[in-house]
Motif scaffolding. Structure first.
Motif, PDB file in Angstrom:
ATOM      1  N   GLU A 272     -35.977  27.979  15.938  1.00 17.64           N
ATOM      2  CA  GLU A 272     -34.527  28.122  15.902  1.00 17.64           C
ATOM      3  C   GLU A 272     -34.010  27.480  14.624  1.00 17.64           C
ATOM      4  O   GLU A 272     -34.328  26.341  14.315  1.00 17.64           O
ATOM      5  CB  GLU A 272     -33.877  27.436  17.113  1.00 17.64           C
ATOM      6  CG  GLU A 272     -32.383  27.683  17.185  1.00 17.64           C
ATOM      7  CD  GLU A 272     -31.730  26.910  18.340  1.00 17.64           C
ATOM      8  OE1 GLU A 272     -32.340  26.797  19.418  1.00 17.64           O
ATOM      9  OE2 GLU A 272     -30.617  26.403  18.127  1.00 17.64           O
ATOM     10  N   CYS A 273     -33.248  28.247  13.880  1.00 16.11           N
ATOM     11  CA  CYS A 273     -32.674  27.710  12.651  1.00 16.11           C
ATOM     12  C   CYS A 273     -31.411  26.932  13.016  1.00 16.11           C
ATOM     13  O   CYS A 273     -30.801  27.168  14.044  1.00 16.11           O
ATOM     14  CB  CYS A 273     -32.339  28.828  11.685  1.00 16.11           C
ATOM     15  SG  CYS A 273     -32.064  28.235  10.006  1.00 16.11           S
ATOM     16  N   ARG A 274     -31.045  25.998  12.149  1.00 15.54           N
ATOM     17  CA  ARG A 274     -29.818  25.267  12.444  1.00 15.54           C
ATOM     18  C   ARG A 274     -28.751  25.536  11.383  1.00 15.54           C
ATOM     19  O   ARG A 274     -27.832  24.762  11.185  1.00 15.54           O
ATOM     20  CB  ARG A 274     -30.083  23.779  12.569  1.00 15.54           C
ATOM     21  CG  ARG A 274     -30.880  23.196  11.428  1.00 15.54           C
ATOM     22  CD  ARG A 274     -30.960  21.696  11.562  1.00 15.54           C
ATOM     23  NE  ARG A 274     -30.698  21.072  10.276  1.00 15.54           N
ATOM     24  CZ  ARG A 274     -30.146  19.877  10.121  1.00 15.54           C
ATOM     25  NH1 ARG A 274     -29.787  19.171  11.161  1.00 15.54           N
ATOM     26  NH2 ARG A 274     -29.968  19.386   8.934  1.00 15.54           N
ATOM     27  N   CYS A 275     -28.926  26.667  10.664  1.00 15.79           N
ATOM     28  CA  CYS A 275     -27.907  26.996   9.674  1.00 15.79           C
ATOM     29  C   CYS A 275     -26.629  27.450  10.397  1.00 15.79           C
ATOM     30  O   CYS A 275     -26.659  27.904  11.530  1.00 15.79           O
ATOM     31  CB  CYS A 275     -28.409  28.079   8.715  1.00 15.79           C
ATOM     32  SG  CYS A 275     -28.680  29.689   9.448  1.00 15.79           S
ATOM     33  N   SER A 276     -25.494  27.280   9.721  1.00 13.49           N
ATOM     34  CA  SER A 276     -24.213  27.663  10.300  1.00 13.49           C
ATOM     35  C   SER A 276     -23.215  27.777   9.158  1.00 13.49           C
ATOM     36  O   SER A 276     -23.453  27.262   8.064  1.00 13.49           O
ATOM     37  CB  SER A 276     -23.730  26.609  11.297  1.00 13.49           C
ATOM     38  OG  SER A 276     -23.469  25.399  10.611  1.00 13.49           O
ATOM     39  N   THR A 305     -28.024  33.769   1.554  1.00 15.68           N
ATOM     40  CA  THR A 305     -29.046  34.073   2.549  1.00 15.68           C
ATOM     41  C   THR A 305     -29.776  32.796   2.914  1.00 15.68           C
ATOM     42  O   THR A 305     -30.247  32.080   2.030  1.00 15.68           O
ATOM     43  CB  THR A 305     -30.055  35.093   1.989  1.00 15.68           C
ATOM     44  OG1 THR A 305     -29.325  36.248   1.560  1.00 15.68           O
ATOM     45  CG2 THR A 305     -31.065  35.501   3.053  1.00 15.68           C
ATOM     46  N   CYS A 306     -29.868  32.506   4.199  1.00 12.50           N
ATOM     47  CA  CYS A 306     -30.596  31.315   4.652  1.00 12.50           C
ATOM     48  C   CYS A 306     -32.082  31.510   4.357  1.00 12.50           C
ATOM     49  O   CYS A 306     -32.672  32.506   4.754  1.00 12.50           O
ATOM     50  CB  CYS A 306     -30.378  31.085   6.149  1.00 12.50           C
ATOM     51  SG  CYS A 306     -31.360  29.713   6.786  1.00 12.50           S
ATOM     52  N   GLU A 307     -32.667  30.540   3.654  1.00 10.50           N
ATOM     53  CA  GLU A 307     -34.075  30.648   3.287  1.00 10.50           C
ATOM     54  C   GLU A 307     -34.986  30.556   4.501  1.00 10.50           C
ATOM     55  O   GLU A 307     -36.130  30.986   4.462  1.00 10.50           O
ATOM     56  CB  GLU A 307     -34.457  29.494   2.349  1.00 10.50           C
ATOM     57  CG  GLU A 307     -34.300  29.800   0.887  1.00 10.50           C
ATOM     58  CD  GLU A 307     -35.028  28.772   0.049  1.00 10.50           C
ATOM     59  OE1 GLU A 307     -36.227  28.948  -0.194  1.00 10.50           O
ATOM     60  OE2 GLU A 307     -34.387  27.775  -0.332  1.00 10.50           O
ATOM     61  N   PHE A 308     -34.498  29.960   5.574  1.00  9.89           N
ATOM     62  CA  PHE A 308     -35.334  29.770   6.755  1.00  9.89           C
ATOM     63  C   PHE A 308     -35.317  30.996   7.656  1.00  9.89           C
ATOM     64  O   PHE A 308     -36.351  31.504   8.046  1.00  9.89           O
ATOM     65  CB  PHE A 308     -34.867  28.539   7.538  1.00  9.89           C
ATOM     66  CG  PHE A 308     -35.179  27.246   6.848  1.00  9.89           C
ATOM     67  CD1 PHE A 308     -36.399  26.611   7.045  1.00  9.89           C
ATOM     68  CD2 PHE A 308     -34.264  26.662   5.988  1.00  9.89           C
ATOM     69  CE1 PHE A 308     -36.696  25.422   6.412  1.00  9.89           C
ATOM     70  CE2 PHE A 308     -34.545  25.471   5.345  1.00  9.89           C
ATOM     71  CZ  PHE A 308     -35.763  24.849   5.554  1.00  9.89           C
ATOM     72  N   CYS A 309     -34.122  31.471   8.004  1.00  6.78           N
ATOM     73  CA  CYS A 309     -34.048  32.523   9.022  1.00  6.78           C
ATOM     74  C   CYS A 309     -33.551  33.854   8.459  1.00  6.78           C
ATOM     75  O   CYS A 309     -33.413  34.823   9.207  1.00  6.78           O
ATOM     76  CB  CYS A 309     -33.154  32.085  10.174  1.00  6.78           C
ATOM     77  SG  CYS A 309     -31.414  31.967   9.734  1.00  6.78           S
ATOM     78  N   SER A 310     -33.268  33.888   7.154  1.00  2.49           N
ATOM     79  CA  SER A 310     -32.842  35.121   6.485  1.00  2.49           C
ATOM     80  C   SER A 310     -31.465  35.602   6.919  1.00  2.49           C
ATOM     81  O   SER A 310     -31.052  36.701   6.544  1.00  2.49           O
ATOM     82  CB  SER A 310     -33.866  36.258   6.677  1.00  2.49           C
ATOM     83  OG  SER A 310     -35.126  35.874   6.199  1.00  2.49           O
TER      84      SER A 310
END
Ligand SMILES: [Zn+2]
Length: 330
Positions: A272-276, A305-310
């Motif tokens: 689970e990514c924690r980007c927001s 673009t989030c590098e972790f979850c795209s």
């Protein structure tokens, strides 16, 4: 040996103890979580395998921490894989990403490539961020031609004086008509309680001190119990760590049944990514207004673009500036 509801399950880390050997450890098996991370980015296979190893190691180390913070494993090196970041957010979330030079990776060919050849020379950093106002701790090991297993041994030898052995494995297997990545890992640490065998100092796992100089504090002759445990773990085959038919409990039984092994409560893990949007805005705040103007694309928007979850964040520059004009949230 007690059983748990996680018997045979994937995406679980299982703590255990072999008390007659004064050994504690953890076994991790990653299925859907690691497959999601690795296939989302369509990494070249060699890159995927190294990131999979990094993720298994991250879960083994991060899951021992008893707080609601974050453990981060990061590499920075001169090999075909320039950077790896894996975050473990307690108690159960992982995310990971890799930056690599595609030409250099392809130049290694399609055969079996060693992790050390992909990483090259550089640094492996492990950061513990307990959250809130407590200070962060970072431990660093030089990467100089060894893989993650050896780097972990060095870290615990130099920084914590805890004899440690780690095994990691990653493979692609056919599951439900498609290929899927799996990763597995096993970690043991020698933590004798009786004073006469306490040759390693009095440090407990999870109690991370400031880094010590790398003087050799290992005992001149290793304890028999540790030698026995270490040999058992070192002979663990890759397939035993990742085979869906071999549960963590069964693997531990195979290794330690003569001594008796006790398992503790398992911890489920998920990707689970924690980007927001909020975190993206906090990042934007660190750039100058001029830099932010340079981020605006031909369509008049800022695309991140989030590098972790795209995940793609499509932002209106006017909204961004209006938001950043507000005082910084505490
Ligand atoms: Zn994300």
């Amino acid at each position: 040996m007690s059983s748990t509801s996680f018997e045979g399950a994937d995406d679980v880390v299982l703590p255990f103890a072999v008390e007659p050997l004064d050994v504690r450890g953890r076994v991790v098996r990653l299925g859907a979580s690691i497959d999601t991370i690795l296939t989302r980015h369509a990494y070249p296979d060699a890159v995927a395998r190294v990131l999979g190893e990094a993720a298994a190691l991250t879960v083994l180390l991060g899951s021992s921490l008893k707080f609601e913070g974050r453990f981060q494993l990061q590499t920075k090196s001169d090999g075909p894989i320039e950077m790896i970041v894996v975050d473990y957010d307690a108690p159960d979330r992982i995310r990971g990403t890799a930056r690599f030079d595609r030409e250099k990776v392809e130049a290694l060919g399609h055969g079996a490539v060693k992790t050390s050849d992909l990483l090259g020379s550089g640094l492996l950093a492990m950061t513990i961020d307990p959250g809130s106002d407590r200070s962060r701790y970072q431990g660093v090991v030089a990467l100089e031609g060894q893989g993650f297993e050896e780097a972990a041994h060095q870290y615990f030898r130099q920084s914590e004086q805890i004899p440690t052995r780690v095994r990691l494995a990653v493979a692609e297997q056919f599951e439900g008509g498609r290929r899927a990545y799996r990763a597995g890992g096993l970690l043991i640490q020698f933590l004798p309680t009786s004073p006469d065998r306490m040759r390693q100092g009095d440090l407990a796992p999870g109690d991370i001190p400031e880094g010590h100089p790398s003087n050799d504090l290992m005992p001149p002759a290793e304890d028999d119990a540790w030698v026995e445990a270490k040999l058992l773990v070192e002979t663990t085959e890759d397939h035993e760590l990742i085979d869906p038919a071999v549960s963590s409990e069964r693997l531990l039984y195979r290794l330690f049944h003569e001594r008796g092994v006790r398992v503790f409560e398992a911890q489920a893990i998920h990707e689970e990514c924690r980007c927001s949007t909020k975190r993206i805005m906090n990042m934007m705040r660190r750039f100058s207004p001029e830099d932010r103007r340079d981020m605006v694309g031909d369509n008049g928007r800022i695309g991140i673009t989030c590098e972790f979850c795209s995940r793609v964040y499509d932002l209106d520059p006017a909204d961004v500036e209006a938001e950043l004009a507000q005082p910084e949230p505490r």
